[in-house]
Write a protein that holds these residues in place. Structure first.
Motif, PDB file in Angstrom:
ATOM      1  N   CYS A  33      -1.676  -1.029  -7.386  1.00 35.40           N
ATOM      2  CA  CYS A  33      -1.534   0.570  -7.589  1.00 35.40           C
ATOM      3  C   CYS A  33      -2.435   1.118  -8.661  1.00 35.40           C
ATOM      4  O   CYS A  33      -3.235   0.733  -9.753  1.00 35.40           O
ATOM      5  CB  CYS A  33       0.059   0.624  -8.847  1.00 35.40           C
ATOM      6  N   LEU A  34      -2.734   2.013  -7.679  1.00 39.19           N
ATOM      7  CA  LEU A  34      -4.191   2.959  -8.712  1.00 39.19           C
ATOM      8  C   LEU A  34      -3.578   3.907 -10.365  1.00 39.19           C
ATOM      9  O   LEU A  34      -4.899   4.597 -10.244  1.00 39.19           O
ATOM     10  CB  LEU A  34      -4.858   3.624  -7.792  1.00 39.19           C
ATOM     11  N   ASN A  35      -2.807   3.750  -9.771  1.00 44.87           N
ATOM     12  CA  ASN A  35      -2.044   4.579 -11.415  1.00 44.87           C
ATOM     13  C   ASN A  35      -2.285   6.080 -11.183  1.00 44.87           C
ATOM     14  O   ASN A  35      -2.106   6.874 -11.682  1.00 44.87           O
ATOM     15  CB  ASN A  35      -2.216   4.471 -12.431  1.00 44.87           C
ATOM     16  N   GLY A  93       0.008  -1.189  -4.084  1.00 47.74           N
ATOM     17  CA  GLY A  93       0.951  -0.887  -4.636  1.00 47.74           C
ATOM     18  C   GLY A  93       2.414  -0.112  -3.640  1.00 47.74           C
ATOM     19  O   GLY A  93       2.253   0.464  -3.025  1.00 47.74           O
ATOM     20  N   THR A  94       3.977  -0.735  -4.568  1.00 50.93           N
ATOM     21  CA  THR A  94       4.515  -0.448  -3.868  1.00 50.93           C
ATOM     22  C   THR A  94       5.204   1.262  -3.471  1.00 50.93           C
ATOM     23  O   THR A  94       5.110   1.167  -2.707  1.00 50.93           O
ATOM     24  CB  THR A  94       6.238  -0.598  -5.198  1.00 50.93           C
ATOM     25  N   ALA A  95       4.634   2.412  -4.406  1.00 52.65           N
ATOM     26  CA  ALA A  95       5.015   3.426  -3.970  1.00 52.65           C
ATOM     27  C   ALA A  95       3.998   3.313  -2.473  1.00 52.65           C
ATOM     28  O   ALA A  95       4.388   4.006  -1.641  1.00 52.65           O
ATOM     29  CB  ALA A  95       4.464   4.158  -4.979  1.00 52.65           C
ATOM     30  N   CYS A 115       0.150   7.566  -8.786  1.00 54.69           N
ATOM     31  CA  CYS A 115       1.484   7.822  -8.202  1.00 54.69           C
ATOM     32  C   CYS A 115       2.157   8.115  -8.886  1.00 54.69           C
ATOM     33  O   CYS A 115       3.617   9.021  -8.969  1.00 54.69           O
ATOM     34  CB  CYS A 115       1.963   6.515  -7.173  1.00 54.69           C
TER      35      CYS A 115
HETATM   36  S1  FES Z   1       1.291   2.634  -5.402  1.00 56.61           S
HETATM   37 FE1  FES Z   1      -0.457   3.719  -5.409  1.00 56.61          FE
HETATM   38  S2  FES Z   1      -1.659   4.605  -6.566  1.00 56.61           S
HETATM   39 FE2  FES Z   1       0.785   3.557  -7.261  1.00 56.61          FE
END
Ligand code: FES
Lengths: 83, 387
Positions: free
Chosen positions: A44-46, A11-13, A48
């Protein structure tokens, strides 16, 4: 023999916080562990956005275990311990 | 009916500047398309200035629906006079067309355009008007009605005179040679895009030159009337989560090509539509998160980083193909005529964490920037809906 699944958050973060470098694991893991460990990228694993315990990207999930501030060494260590 | 228009150019081999100039614009409200190709006297920077002035002025006047004859007089009078040749000169082809296919064409000095319908060259009847101030300059004015599937080709004399003096083509490629080439290509690839056809024509012209060196500026403009290719890009989670389901179904029901830009967006759609997102295919190539796969969706990418990079690619002057996710997204854009964005307004707090090593652009801004580029530089129709 049970296999271990490694989910690499792309995911982006997580990506800008370093999971882009973790992609090297795609080559390292099969070399070292063969087909006992399966690795795949993931959206994104939610994690972040959640506060508290796990607020530190990048994240990697090894089966159900969450690794925050993941590095290649950390991930490999965890796999070793589990096997 | 959608008009797909594109131009390819090659400059004269020993010059730094293009002596031909092409401009086009599409009016968002009326759907009117205007385009001008001008060839300046000589080559290099002097020709560039003459053709740029001509094209810019003509386009403005055509956009404003001014009387074409007086416009041409104004433009011809306005050009600076070449000190060596004591004349001012830039030839041009001007074109405009509404969305029903009624087209006006004015040519002065450029090779006559080619109009192809169902594999045959159509005859267009011109009204010839002689300039009041320059009796040696004649304008050909055409009014034609274009149908679905029609193609028009405009070019500078660099195309028709390619190979001039070579043993094979003593008089150059000429209009006949161009037509022969065109009909053959259209037979092989009836659905070829304007972009690719214009490229082929320029390559053909260059290939006919002695030593493959362009002896003059070469420009080809291709126009293709066809059914618009629609696409939808869903990016960003809806502001209110209770809209997730409705938005997901709008996406599902859309019949054109579809893309998702954003991991969270993809997760939402997967949840609402019960279609799994397949694990991303990991590669070590490129510096962007890789694409994922989802059944029924043509492209699934990460969000903001990929969009930002795609915007950079769209800004590049030379159209190079990139293989990363952003390159695939650019290809997706360019293969559509009418591009619809569904932009979720929810911000991802994690992106604005002060610990982030790079600054992350706000989605809305980057989409606006992409939309502007697609509209002005690539002459696409763009709609944005915030959800
Ligand atoms: S980007 Fe990795 S958990 Fe949200």
């Amino acid at each position: 023999m049970n296999t271990i699944t490694v989910k690499l958050c792309l995911g982006t973060a997580c990506y800008v916080m370093g999971s882009s470098h973790l992609q090297d694991l795609v080559d390292i893991i099969p070399d070292r562990f063969g087909d006992r460990v399966v690795i795949a990228g993931h959206n994104c694993l939610n994690l972040c956005t959640s506060n508290g315990e796990h607020a530190e990207s990048p994240y990697v999930k090894i089966d159900d275990e969450i690794i925050s501030n993941a590095t290649i060494e950390k991930v490999l260590d965890h796999i070793e311990k589990k096997l | 009916m959608f008009i797909d228009i594109d131009c390819t150019q090659q400059k004269k081999y020993d010059q730094n500047a293009y002596g031909d100039y092409f401009l086009s614009s599409r009016n968002k409200d009326t759907g009117k398309l205007a385009a001008v190709l001008s060839d300046g006297l000589g080559s290099g920077i002097k020709a560039n200035i003459l053709s740029c002035m001509t094209a810019t002025m003509l386009l403005k006047f055509i956009e404003a629906d001014a009387d074409i004859q007086s416009v041409c007089e104004i433009v011809m009078n306005a050009l600076p006079v070449c000190r060596v040749r004591k004349i001012s000169y830039a030839t041009f082809s001007a074109f405009d067309c509404n969305d029903e296919g009624f087209a006006r064409i004015v040519e002065e000095g450029n090779p006559q355009f080619v109009w192809v319908r169902e594999g045959e060259v159509m005859d267009a009847v011109a009204r010839v008007v002689t300039s009041a101030t320059f009796p040696n300059r004649h304008m050909q004015i055409y009014n034609i009605k274009l149908e679905l599937g029609d193609r028009l080709i405009f070019c500078s004399d660099g195309v028709t005179q390619a190979g001039l003096g070579s043993p094979a083509l003593k008089l150059g490629l000429r209009r006949e040679g161009l037509i022969e080439f065109l009909l053959k290509k259209l037979q092989d690839q009836p659905d070829i895009s304007s972009r690719d056809l214009a490229k082929l024509i320029v390559n053909c012209a260059k290939g006919n030159e002695v030593d493959k060196k362009a002896r003059d500026d070469i420009s080809a403009v291709s126009i293709y009337c066809r059914q618009p290719r629609e696409s939808l890009i869903f990016t960003g989670p809806p502001y209110h989560a209770d809209k997730d389901n409705a938005c997901a179904y709008v996406f599902k029901r859309f019949t054109g090509k579809k893309a998702i830009c954003g991991g969270t967006t993809a997760n939402i759609l997967a949840r609402e539509l019960h279609i799994p997102v397949e694990a991303q295919i990991l590669t070590n190539a490129g510096s962007l998160p890789p694409v994922s796969k989802m059944k029924g969706v043509d492209l699934v990418t990460e969000g903001i980083l990929t969009l930002t990079r795609a915007c950079e690619y769209l800004e590049e002057t030379e159209a190079v193909t990139h293989n990363d996710a952003a390159g695939q997204l650019v290809k997706f854009f360019l293969e559509s005529d009418c591009i619809n964005f569904m932009v979720g307004a929810k911000l991802n707090q994690a992106h604005y964490d002060p610990n982030m090593p790079i600054e992350i652009e706000i989605r809305k801004n980057i989409i606006k920037k992409i939309a502007k580029l697609l509209e002005t530089k690539y002459i696409k129709t763009v709609n944005i809906k915030y959800i």
